[in-house]
Design a protein around this motif. Sequence first.
Motif, PDB file in Angstrom:
ATOM      1  N   LYS A   1       0.827  -1.214   0.000  1.00 48.37           N
ATOM      2  CA  LYS A   1       0.000   0.000   0.000  1.00 48.37           C
ATOM      3  C   LYS A   1       0.859   1.261   0.000  1.00 48.37           C
ATOM      4  O   LYS A   1       0.560   2.235  -0.708  1.00 48.37           O
ATOM      5  CB  LYS A   1      -0.944  -0.009   1.199  1.00 48.37           C
ATOM      6  N   ALA A   2       1.908   1.258   0.791  1.00 47.01           N
ATOM      7  CA  ALA A   2       2.791   2.421   0.824  1.00 47.01           C
ATOM      8  C   ALA A   2       3.493   2.597  -0.522  1.00 47.01           C
ATOM      9  O   ALA A   2       3.707   3.734  -0.980  1.00 47.01           O
ATOM     10  CB  ALA A   2       3.813   2.268   1.945  1.00 47.01           C
ATOM     11  N   ARG A   3       3.829   1.481  -1.172  1.00 43.80           N
ATOM     12  CA  ARG A   3       4.456   1.564  -2.492  1.00 43.80           C
ATOM     13  C   ARG A   3       3.477   2.128  -3.515  1.00 43.80           C
ATOM     14  O   ARG A   3       3.856   2.926  -4.376  1.00 43.80           O
ATOM     15  CB  ARG A   3       4.977   0.204  -2.932  1.00 43.80           C
ATOM     16  N   ASP A   4       2.203   1.741  -3.433  1.00 45.23           N
ATOM     17  CA  ASP A   4       1.198   2.307  -4.339  1.00 45.23           C
ATOM     18  C   ASP A   4       1.117   3.822  -4.187  1.00 45.23           C
ATOM     19  O   ASP A   4       0.993   4.558  -5.176  1.00 45.23           O
ATOM     20  CB  ASP A   4      -0.180   1.688  -4.058  1.00 45.23           C
ATOM     21  N   THR A   5       1.178   4.301  -2.955  1.00 45.86           N
ATOM     22  CA  THR A   5       1.130   5.745  -2.714  1.00 45.86           C
ATOM     23  C   THR A   5       2.326   6.438  -3.334  1.00 45.86           C
ATOM     24  O   THR A   5       2.200   7.494  -3.973  1.00 45.86           O
ATOM     25  CB  THR A   5       1.088   6.026  -1.198  1.00 45.86           C
ATOM     26  N   ALA A   6       3.496   5.850  -3.183  1.00 49.24           N
ATOM     27  CA  ALA A   6       4.715   6.442  -3.755  1.00 49.24           C
ATOM     28  C   ALA A   6       4.655   6.426  -5.280  1.00 49.24           C
ATOM     29  O   ALA A   6       5.073   7.389  -5.944  1.00 49.24           O
ATOM     30  CB  ALA A   6       5.944   5.678  -3.263  1.00 49.24           C
ATOM     31  N   LEU A   7       4.119   5.356  -5.854  1.00 50.95           N
ATOM     32  CA  LEU A   7       4.016   5.260  -7.313  1.00 50.95           C
ATOM     33  C   LEU A   7       2.994   6.257  -7.858  1.00 50.95           C
ATOM     34  O   LEU A   7       3.166   6.794  -8.957  1.00 50.95           O
ATOM     35  CB  LEU A   7       3.646   3.838  -7.722  1.00 50.95           C
ATOM     36  N   ALA A   8       1.931   6.519  -7.104  1.00 50.92           N
ATOM     37  CA  ALA A   8       0.930   7.505  -7.522  1.00 50.92           C
ATOM     38  C   ALA A   8       1.553   8.907  -7.590  1.00 50.92           C
ATOM     39  O   ALA A   8       1.256   9.685  -8.505  1.00 50.92           O
ATOM     40  CB  ALA A   8      -0.256   7.490  -6.568  1.00 50.92           C
ATOM     41  N   LYS A   9       2.417   9.227  -6.663  1.00 47.52           N
ATOM     42  CA  LYS A   9       3.110  10.523  -6.692  1.00 47.52           C
ATOM     43  C   LYS A   9       4.000  10.623  -7.924  1.00 47.52           C
ATOM     44  O   LYS A   9       4.053  11.664  -8.589  1.00 47.52           O
ATOM     45  CB  LYS A   9       3.947  10.705  -5.425  1.00 47.52           C
ATOM     46  N   LEU A  10       4.700   9.531  -8.219  1.00 46.70           N
ATOM     47  CA  LEU A  10       5.572   9.514  -9.390  1.00 46.70           C
ATOM     48  C   LEU A  10       4.760   9.701 -10.666  1.00 46.70           C
ATOM     49  O   LEU A  10       5.107  10.520 -11.526  1.00 46.70           O
ATOM     50  CB  LEU A  10       6.351   8.194  -9.430  1.00 46.70           C
ATOM     51  N   HIS A  11       3.667   8.971 -10.793  1.00 50.71           N
ATOM     52  CA  HIS A  11       2.870   9.050 -12.018  1.00 50.71           C
ATOM     53  C   HIS A  11       2.267  10.444 -12.211  1.00 50.71           C
ATOM     54  O   HIS A  11       2.255  10.974 -13.335  1.00 50.71           O
ATOM     55  CB  HIS A  11       1.757   8.005 -11.988  1.00 50.71           C
ATOM     56  N   ALA A  12       1.778  11.037 -11.139  1.00 50.40           N
ATOM     57  CA  ALA A  12       1.200  12.382 -11.251  1.00 50.40           C
ATOM     58  C   ALA A  12       2.219  13.370 -11.801  1.00 50.40           C
ATOM     59  O   ALA A  12       1.910  14.195 -12.670  1.00 50.40           O
ATOM     60  CB  ALA A  12       0.673  12.834  -9.894  1.00 50.40           C
ATOM     61  N   ARG A  13       3.432  13.283 -11.311  1.00 51.91           N
ATOM     62  CA  ARG A  13       4.470  14.211 -11.776  1.00 51.91           C
ATOM     63  C   ARG A  13       4.865  13.919 -13.234  1.00 51.91           C
ATOM     64  O   ARG A  13       5.176  14.845 -13.990  1.00 51.91           O
ATOM     65  CB  ARG A  13       5.696  14.124 -10.870  1.00 51.91           C
ATOM     66  N   ILE A  14       4.839  12.649 -13.628  1.00 54.77           N
ATOM     67  CA  ILE A  14       5.137  12.325 -15.026  1.00 54.77           C
ATOM     68  C   ILE A  14       4.113  12.978 -15.951  1.00 54.77           C
ATOM     69  O   ILE A  14       4.469  13.625 -16.938  1.00 54.77           O
ATOM     70  CB  ILE A  14       5.153  10.793 -15.235  1.00 54.77           C
ATOM     71  N   VAL A  15       2.843  12.832 -15.631  1.00 56.17           N
ATOM     72  CA  VAL A  15       1.802  13.412 -16.475  1.00 56.17           C
ATOM     73  C   VAL A  15       1.933  14.932 -16.508  1.00 56.17           C
ATOM     74  O   VAL A  15       1.782  15.563 -17.565  1.00 56.17           O
ATOM     75  CB  VAL A  15       0.407  12.983 -15.993  1.00 56.17           C
ATOM     76  N   GLU A  16       2.218  15.532 -15.380  1.00 51.24           N
ATOM     77  CA  GLU A  16       2.335  16.993 -15.324  1.00 51.24           C
ATOM     78  C   GLU A  16       3.498  17.504 -16.171  1.00 51.24           C
ATOM     79  O   GLU A  16       3.397  18.558 -16.799  1.00 51.24           O
ATOM     80  CB  GLU A  16       2.479  17.434 -13.864  1.00 51.24           C
ATOM     81  N   GLU A  17       4.585  16.748 -16.222  1.00 51.11           N
ATOM     82  CA  GLU A  17       5.740  17.175 -17.026  1.00 51.11           C
ATOM     83  C   GLU A  17       5.628  16.729 -18.480  1.00 51.11           C
ATOM     84  O   GLU A  17       6.300  17.268 -19.353  1.00 51.11           O
ATOM     85  CB  GLU A  17       7.037  16.644 -16.410  1.00 51.11           C
ATOM     86  N   ALA A  18       4.795  15.731 -18.730  1.00 51.86           N
ATOM     87  CA  ALA A  18       4.444  15.282 -20.085  1.00 51.86           C
ATOM     88  C   ALA A  18       5.639  14.952 -20.976  1.00 51.86           C
ATOM     89  O   ALA A  18       5.835  15.570 -22.017  1.00 51.86           O
ATOM     90  CB  ALA A  18       3.565  16.334 -20.766  1.00 51.86           C
ATOM     91  N   PRO A  19       6.419  13.933 -20.616  1.00 52.04           N
ATOM     92  CA  PRO A  19       7.470  13.468 -21.529  1.00 52.04           C
ATOM     93  C   PRO A  19       6.928  12.600 -22.661  1.00 52.04           C
ATOM     94  O   PRO A  19       7.687  12.122 -23.496  1.00 52.04           O
ATOM     95  CB  PRO A  19       8.386  12.655 -20.611  1.00 52.04           C
TER      96      PRO A  19
END
Length: 548
Positions: A494-512
């Motif tokens: 569960k804690a890993r899911d939370t960390a991965l959600a933060k990573l994904h949000a930032r990826i979408v925001e930066e849009a590579p």
Amino acid sequence: MGSRWGLTLGVGIVAVAGLAGAATAQEKVLRIAMTAGDIPRTLGQPDQGFEGNRFTGIPIYDALTQWDLTKEKEASTLLPGLATEWKVTDDKTKWQFKLRPGAKFHDGSPVNAAAVVWNVQKVLDKSAPHFDPSQVGVTASRMPTLRSARAIDEMTVELTTAEPDAFLPINLTNLFMASPTHWEAKLKAVPASVTDTAERSKQAWTAFAADPSGSGPFRVTRFVARERLELAANTAYWDEKRRPKIPRVVLLPLPEANARTAALLSGQVDWIEAPAPDALSQIKSRGFTLYQNAQPHVWPWQLSFAEGSPWLDKRVRHAANLCVNRTELKEALNGLMAEATATYEEGHPWNGNPSFKIKYDPAAAKKLMTDAGFSASKPLKVKVQTSASGSGQMMPIPMNEYVQQALKDCYFDVELDVIEWNTLFTNWRQGAKDPSARGANAINVTYAAMDPFFGMVRFTSTKAFPPVSNNWGYFGSDEFDKLIADARTTFDDKARDTALAKLHARIVEEAPFIWIAHDVGPRAMSAKVKGVVQPQSWFIDIATMSME
């Protein structure tokens, strides 16, 4: 159809090369037409993208871990394979895997710890006599932290990673176990006149590929390069639930959608990958079954962040993501896609609710482009490298032509560079700075996203810059490396899911990426093929199917 869609996919009944001698309707032989232009490699680590894993990896070989392909309505999860259990030690860099008693390779030799060590060495240990450089590119980039293996006892192996990595058990689904005993026999058959160690190994692997030995539910009985691969059921397979009910399978490379569809309609094959969208009504009316399911697989443009790239301005990246009418594209594909607004859509535990919302908003896209200094009279020139066909590429040329025309409305001048699929896949690891990019500042290679390394890490870590892995565009920063490390070193789910959600949000925001579509894995089959489960996965299990 959308106004930009200039595609006509008329399907006629044609003679398909390579099908001569195919089985008659009375025989229980499953004939499959792949999208690949050649037979995926059979020596253990397939090429041709994940279509290779699907058709010459999973049927012929086993890995320590494997995907659950038995469910249609739930995401595929990780299962024991040749390993029955595993645990990470206190320092988080050493893992112990207990192996499955009684599992054997097709040649009868046992799957034991020594065999696992040998298979790790084949792609990681350059000093090993069986090290094969040709297998490294399609393997090491998929498990980048694995460094070594050692046998603790006959049925226990210890794997060591370069750093704590909670993703390792997932990554290991890509390391297929080949028989060391069988390879040694091929090595002994190499003429004594060949004295160079590397050349002897290369010749042994070539002979092994023509007559391979894995431990999977099917074994190879005939191989004809670029034409056909024939498999027979492994009746002694260790998993009784996956002992094949179909005695024989024939795999055929047919990269053109029209040719695949014609082969199905004429009865030359029983199963085709990615049928021609315009032929769906004809396929259904003739009694064939169409299977599709949303799967964790993205059809994107991956963007370059190398010096001088036109994509360095975030306004431009956001504009491109807002300028594509994905609904119109889906209609043009007769529904054979899902609209992509991220790698993981809303509702997925890794989505993270990014602040940048990807949708069709051409007015907002044009304003961003105007603010960035571009207009209809002064468009931004970009170049994307893609393929004419290939594993997961769906309909790459017409889809890219659609995106090309869509972006033209938002002041982009897009040039397409179409090359052969396997070459494109190789270029993907060479990077945007390599001459193989041929001046392209974007690349269209689809990617599986069923695990965090495949879906995020390999595209955003500075440690995954070419040629290590698939960060083709050199996107990354200290911020992203930290987000990745936070997820990778979190061993609680569960804690890993939370960390991965933060990573994904930032990826979408930066849009590579420009996110365009999710594949739904469309395939059409004869009604006589039974027990088909279309999982929420890039893979599918032939072993559990049957035929009337």
